[in-house]
Design a protein around this motif. Structure first.
Motif: not given
Length: 196
Positions: A127-132
């Motif tokens: 998940d992009v937001d979680k990765m950020v």
């Protein structure tokens, strides 16, 4: 002081630097005229009583330094593979040695990017937001030493190395780096520029 890119005679600029009597001169210069520029600084006595500092680029550029000046310059280096004493750097250097290679200036950057990608994927579940979020504020051991991703602006905080070049006939580049010290990740941090 700004020097025009078209300059071919650096004597007047070296004289200005000497006459200013500074404690430190930081040189940001590259290209085929670098040797002439370093020679002019040396001939005009800029190295006498003044610390001269510049960035140390890839090994292939070392031959551009005027031999009389090269050993008088203090360099700030992004990476000198003999400097970091940690298991991550040891592993990276060993892997390259198996391939008859030696790390150069930007070698650890690709490795560090891979470390960040793996961490982001493991913690962020794709998940992009979680990765950020997983990367913001992450501190980890990289080849250069301890690094951190500043949460405010995602700047990579990383150490730098103070180096002097020593003339050596054993090096195809004419010099070997002598590490004088390490500047910590937090002392090299740029000013914070928050995201909007």
């Amino acid at each position: 002081m700004l020097v025009p890119l078209t300059a071919t005679d650096y004597t007047p600029f070296a004289q200005q630097a000497k006459q200013a009597n500074p404690d430190l001169v930081f040189v940001a210069w590259a290209g085929t005229t670098a040797g002439a520029m370093w020679k002019a600084l040396d001939q005009q006595g800029v190295f006498t009583g003044t610390k001269v500092v510049t960035g140390l680029a890839e090994k292939a550029t070392w031959s551009t330094f005027d031999p009389a000046a090269a050993t008088k310059i203090q360099f700030l280096s992004h990476y000198v593979y003999t400097a970091p004493k940690n298991k991550v750097n040891d592993w990276l250097v060993a892997q390259l040695r198996k391939r008859s290679q030696a790390p150069d200036l930007f070698t650890p950057d690709g490795f560090t990017a891979a470390q960040m990608i793996v961490h982001a994927l493991q913690q962020g579940d794709y998940d992009v937001d979680k990765m950020v979020s997983a990367l913001e504020g992450w501190q980890f051991l990289a080849p250069k030493g301890f690094q951190a991703i500043r949460p405010q602006d995602h700047a990579m905080l990383q150490p730098m190395f103070q180096v002097q070049l020593v003339a050596s006939s054993k090096s195809k580049f004419g010099y070997i780096p002598k590490v004088l010290g390490t500047v910590s990740s937090y002392k090299t941090a740029p000013p914070v520029t928050p995201f909007k």
